[in-house]
Design an enzyme around this catalytic site. Structure first.
Site, PDB file in Angstrom:
ATOM      1  N   GLU A  14     -18.000 -36.552  32.138  1.00 20.35           N
ATOM      2  CA  GLU A  14     -18.147 -36.358  30.680  1.00 20.35           C
ATOM      3  C   GLU A  14     -18.920 -35.085  30.316  1.00 20.35           C
ATOM      4  O   GLU A  14     -19.732 -35.098  29.400  1.00 20.35           O
ATOM      5  CB  GLU A  14     -18.851 -37.572  30.069  1.00 20.35           C
ATOM      6  CG  GLU A  14     -18.042 -38.840  30.218  1.00 20.35           C
ATOM      7  CD  GLU A  14     -18.767 -40.078  29.717  1.00 20.35           C
ATOM      8  OE1 GLU A  14     -18.164 -40.851  28.962  1.00 20.35           O
ATOM      9  OE2 GLU A  14     -19.939 -40.284  30.088  1.00 20.35           O
TER      10      GLU A  14
HETATM   11  C1  ACM Z   1     -19.261 -42.780  33.457  1.00 18.83           C
HETATM   12  O1  ACM Z   1     -19.104 -43.969  33.135  1.00 18.83           O
HETATM   13  N1  ACM Z   1     -19.548 -41.872  32.550  1.00 18.83           N
HETATM   14  C2  ACM Z   1     -19.116 -42.360  34.838  1.00 18.83           C
END
Ligand code: ACM
Length: 525
Positions: free
Chosen positions: A335
């Site tokens: 992310e």
């Molecule tokens: C995640 O759940 N951002 C790896």
């Protein structure tokens, strides 16, 4: 009463007395015991072995490690049984009535973590190639005994182990869970408690998510402000916390003693607000960010164009590698929406090389496959199958943590007190009923190192809250990691799980009493 009637009366009375004189216990049948994970092979022999005040644990040879494993078992059995089982060493098979732990080294099918457990009227013999196998076998011995063996105070016996032979070894070498100690901090007693719970279900990895936007949780001596400032808060504005390196080493040792490897994660280049707030030069504008106590994701990034950023990362990796005996360091990579892809790729490539330069292998979330996946880097599939497939195409192995199936922070259903549901609701059956080797057609069994069930802690900050999300689903993930897919079935698992309710209660675990499971017990020995 006529003689006829009298005869009938006597016969009926006899029949009834036979019926009611049956002991209030199930016949000894090892295959009916409620072991989780289910062993690979169980052959029942009838009859049983009884722990008595004469029983001791004999370990073969003089190795300190063998004695420690024996003592671990004695320490589990003595408080609840009220016995004073001692650990003794021997070069021979011990006299009848005892438990014997030995290393044979010759049984290749058992591998490094498998064991053979042979129980007869006269003895309990646990054999393995390696100490890890004995340790896993000890968990089986505990689970064959009545649930109250897990209590801390003396309980009434008898303490019977059904006769038979169990041969058992894991399907996958990596069987883990992850604890997010960044969103909410969990102290070392909570972490140790979790390690004990993982060990009971034969898991062998604990991944610690040590840094995120809300907190930096591991002391880095060359950058003390990371914890002095970045460790000071958490989601919701609580006081946060961090582990000193000494405390981290204590966790690592505690895990090692239970054949569990700690994998530390420093998430980067995103999920880094706590670092950006603590070390000004990590920001492209050189100005520190404010600490963050919310739950948004994807807004932070290290300044990937500054050379000093890499000097900082090298310090962090060097210090962390020095206190981490396990072979993997996790570098996150998920992310990173605030990092341009043209910056992300060289960043992830360079940080992988830095980890390797410090003698470790890389683990990273599946987005890493957008970069070059270096040799030995393992891709942790959580979100996008296409990323994991890209990793496989680059020759990488995959760790299976699909959020829709294996995220412990997903709510059970819409009424769940804790947890989130952005990926799915995961009831206990759904958490159990999938096969890592079949989930994504392009990801084959030989591409998979194992399974990990992560607990993200945005919504949970206390042990009992975390346990509510972790249990009972963790038991299912443990079984997926250990037991061959062809031996797993939800209807049979559901019955064994029901019987683990008593065990979880005996261990003071705050589990979610799912309606999918009839929480009754046949464990009435
Ligand atoms: C995640 O759940 N951002 C790896």
């Amino acid at each position: 009463m006529t003689p006829m009637k009298f005869k009938f009366f006597v016969q009926s009375a006899l029949a009834l007395s036979v019926l009611f004189s049956q002991p209030a216990c199930t016949p000894s049948d090892l295959s009916k015991e409620n072991m989780i994970p289910l062993p690979v092979s169980i052959v029942s022999a009838g009859g049983s072995f009884n722990l008595t005040d004469q029983t001791n644990i004999f370990v073969q040879g003089e190795s300190a490690e063998m004695k420690q494993i024996g003592q671990y078992l004695a320490d589990k059995l003595n408080p609840s049984t009220g016995l004073t089982i001692k650990v003794k060493t021997t070069t021979d098979t011990p006299a009848p009535g005892n438990i014997f732990l030995s290393i044979s080294g010759k049984d290749t099918e058992l591998g490094d973590e498998g064991y053979q457990l042979t129980i007869s009227d006269k003895s309990v013999h646990l054999e393995a190639n390696k100490p890890a196998g004995l340790f896993h076998g000890i968990q089986t011995i505990r689970q064959i005994l009545p649930a109250k063996v897990e209590m801390k105070t003396a309980q009434k016996g008898p303490w019977k182990l059904d006769n038979g032979v169990i041969r058992d070894f894991p399907e996958y070498g990596y069987r883990g869970s992850m604890l997010d100690v960044a969103r909410h901090f969990f102290g070392i007693d909570d972490v140790k408690n979790f390690i004990e719970q993982l060990a009971y279900y034969k898991m062998n990895v604990l991944h610690l998510h040590l840094s995120d936007d809300q907190g930096w949780r591991i002391e880095i001596k060359s950058w003390p402000n990371l914890t002095a400032h970045g460790g000071k808060t958490e989601v919701g504005g609580g006081e946060g916390g961090y582990y000193t390196q000494e405390q981290y080493k204590e966790i690592v040792k505690y895990a090692q003693d239970r054949y569990i490897t700690i994998i530390p994660e420093i998430d980067m280049p995103g999920h880094t607000n706590a670092a950006l707030a603590s070390v000004a030069m990590l920001n492209c504008d050189g100005k520190p960010k404010e600490l963050y106590t919310g739950t948004e994701v994807g807004f932070s990034t290290l300044c990937t164009s500054k050379e000093t950023t890499y000097q900082f990362i090298d310090d962090v990796i060097r210090e962390l590698a020095a206190i981490t005996p396990g072979e993997y360091l996790h570098i996150g990579g998920d992310e990173s929406h605030a990092t341009k892809i043209e910056d992300y790729i060289p960043f992830m490539n360079r940080v992988q090389d830095m980890v390797v330069a410090h003698g470790k292998k890389v683990l990273a979330w599946d987005e890493i496959a957008l970069a070059t996946v270096k040799p030995n880097t393992v891709v942790q599939y959580w979100a996008k199958a296409e990323n994991a497939i890209k990793g496989v195409a680059q020759g990488a192995k995959v760790l299976m943590s699909p959020a829709k199936n294996a995220y412990l922070d997903m709510q059970y259903d819409s009424t769940s007190t804790y947890g989130l549901h952005w990926a799915a609701y995961i009831e206990v059956d759904k958490g159990y009923n999938w096969d890592p080797a079949n989930l994504v057609p392009e990801i084959k069994k030989e591409n998979i190192v194992g399974i990990e069930a992560p607990l993200w802690s945005e919504t949970v900050g206390a042990r009992q809250e975390a346990e509510y999300l972790i249990f009972p689903r963790l038991l299912g993930y443990a079984e997926i990691g250990w037991t061959p897919a062809k031996l797993r079935s939800w209807p049979a698992y559901r019955v064994r799980l029901a019987n683990h309710g008593e065990r979880m209660k005996a261990m003071n675990i705050n589990f979610y009493p799912s309606k999918m499971v009839r929480w009754e017990t046949n464990d009435v020995k």
